[in-house]
Design an enzyme around this catalytic site. Structure first.
Site, PDB file in Angstrom:
ATOM      1  N   HIS A 164       0.888  -1.168   0.000  1.00 38.13           N
ATOM      2  CA  HIS A 164       0.000   0.000   0.000  1.00 38.13           C
ATOM      3  C   HIS A 164       0.918   1.207   0.000  1.00 38.13           C
ATOM      4  O   HIS A 164       1.630   1.458   0.967  1.00 38.13           O
ATOM      5  CB  HIS A 164      -0.867  -0.052   1.263  1.00 38.13           C
ATOM      6  CG  HIS A 164      -1.742   1.147   1.476  1.00 38.13           C
ATOM      7  ND1 HIS A 164      -3.095   1.122   1.230  1.00 38.13           N
ATOM      8  CD2 HIS A 164      -1.465   2.400   1.914  1.00 38.13           C
ATOM      9  CE1 HIS A 164      -3.608   2.317   1.518  1.00 38.13           C
ATOM     10  NE2 HIS A 164      -2.639   3.108   1.941  1.00 38.13           N
ATOM     11  N   CYS A 201      -3.715  10.390   5.285  1.00 39.90           N
ATOM     12  CA  CYS A 201      -4.105   9.838   6.583  1.00 39.90           C
ATOM     13  C   CYS A 201      -4.337  11.019   7.510  1.00 39.90           C
ATOM     14  O   CYS A 201      -3.486  11.882   7.644  1.00 39.90           O
ATOM     15  CB  CYS A 201      -3.001   8.946   7.136  1.00 39.90           C
ATOM     16  SG  CYS A 201      -3.317   8.434   8.829  1.00 39.90           S
ATOM     17  N   HIS A 222       1.980   5.339  -0.892  1.00 43.61           N
ATOM     18  CA  HIS A 222       1.579   6.729  -1.106  1.00 43.61           C
ATOM     19  C   HIS A 222       2.648   7.434  -1.931  1.00 43.61           C
ATOM     20  O   HIS A 222       3.811   7.039  -1.942  1.00 43.61           O
ATOM     21  CB  HIS A 222       1.348   7.430   0.234  1.00 43.61           C
ATOM     22  CG  HIS A 222       0.022   7.106   0.845  1.00 43.61           C
ATOM     23  ND1 HIS A 222      -1.030   7.987   0.868  1.00 43.61           N
ATOM     24  CD2 HIS A 222      -0.436   5.976   1.424  1.00 43.61           C
ATOM     25  CE1 HIS A 222      -2.072   7.425   1.449  1.00 43.61           C
ATOM     26  NE2 HIS A 222      -1.748   6.189   1.797  1.00 43.61           N
TER      27      HIS A 222
HETATM   28 ZN    ZN Z   1      -3.057   4.927   2.850  1.00 42.98          ZN
END
Ligand code: ZN
Length: 307
Positions: free
Chosen positions: A208, A241, A210
């Site tokens: 995951h 986030c 960014h």
């Molecule tokens: Zn994230």
């Protein structure tokens, strides 16, 4: 036959949680339907957190109910922060549950109000409860801040390995290594993936990523070359986030799919239809800036989908 890479679109959750304006439930459903129509195999449609925590996602139970009533042929995933959230998600009938567990102490306390050790104990309860249920619902733990933290700074590979080992010992079967704040670089991705895999083997599920520093796609490529075949991404690179100051959007779905298909990996995803989904996203959230190089450049005439 080309190799398959699985994409989970997390825009409706990770993307919308810090959006400055709110998307209506009807607009969200239209957008999610368009993502599914583009062939995205897994979509994280929201989060089972208390509505006051993330008001943008307070309609998740309604979205889940309305989509499941249509018998979707794709995997519907939601995020749950704790046992209660996981139970609510299970009872709502979701296909898959993602649970974030921070590697770093600072992010863990800010985001989840507990220490990483408390989280491991909690996951033991979650996995124990899940085992007693009739229906098998996979739980994917996102090891947040696995590559660095905006609160604690450096997160060592040893810390990430230790957390992942603790999670597996607690019964967790799938771990997504998450660069929550987007500080990772490709050499680090290689190092962490190798180190964690040598400790927990196939429980390393995916990445995951960014794009905070512009290395999202480069990091995905590093992971791909290390054998990772599952990625989270966000249409138009939405996301961030709320408890990780400075975090920016996720790796862009359009760009990631373009890279994978160009390299000969099948994703089942149709890029022109992704652009249609992007238009619906813009219609539902007109004030939100949309990222992505491919949508700006257009699909090059040299592009061939993986066969
Ligand atoms: Zn994230």
């Amino acid at each position: 036959m080309s190799e398959y890479v699985s994409i989970c679109e997390v825009g409706p959750r990770d993307g919308l949680q810090i959006a400055k304006t709110r998307m209506t439930t009807d607009d969200k459903i239209a957008w999610i339907d368009s993502l599914a129509a583009a062939g995205i195999p897994e979509i994280e449609v929201g989060s089972f957190v208390p509505p006051r925590v993330i008001p943008q996602l307070s309609d998740t139970p309604e979205i889940v109910a309305r989509i499941l009533a249509k018998n979707p042929c794709w995997v519907l995933q939601v995020l749950a922060p704790n046992l209660r959230g996981a139970q609510n998600a299970y009872n709502a009938g979701v296909h898959k549950i993602a649970m974030p567990i921070s590697v770093s102490e600072g992010h863990s306390k800010a985001n989840l109000n507990r220490t990483p050790a408390d989280s491991i104990a909690m996951m033991r309860d979650v996995m124990g409860w899940m085992k007693e249920q009739d229906r098998h619902v996979p739980v994917i733990v996102g090891a947040s801040t696995a590559f660095g933290c905006s609160i604690d700074g450096v997160v060592t590979t040893r810390q990430t390995v230790a957390l992942c080992k603790g999670l597996v010992d607690a019964g967790v079967e799938h771990i997504m290594l998450a660069d929550t704040v987007g500080y990772a670089h490709p050499a680090q991705v290689r190092e962490v993936v190798r180190a964690v895999r040598s400790e927990i083997g196939p429980a390393v599920y995916g990445l995951h990523l960014h794009d905070t520093c512009g290395l999202g796609i480069a990091n995905a490529l590093a992971g791909l070359e290390e054998g990772i075949r599952a990625f989270d991404s966000c249409l138009a690179g939405l996301g961030g986030c709320p408890y990780a100051p400075g975090a920016s959007g996720n790796v862009v779905t359009e760009d990631l799919v373009f890279m994978l298909e160009s390299m000969g990996f099948t994703t089942g995803i149709d890029i022109p239809k992704l652009f249609e989904a992007r238009a619906l996203l813009h219609a539902g959230l007109p004030a939100e800036p949309l990222s992505g190089q491919l949508p700006k450049a257009g699909i090059p005439p040299t592009f061939r989908k993986a066969a």
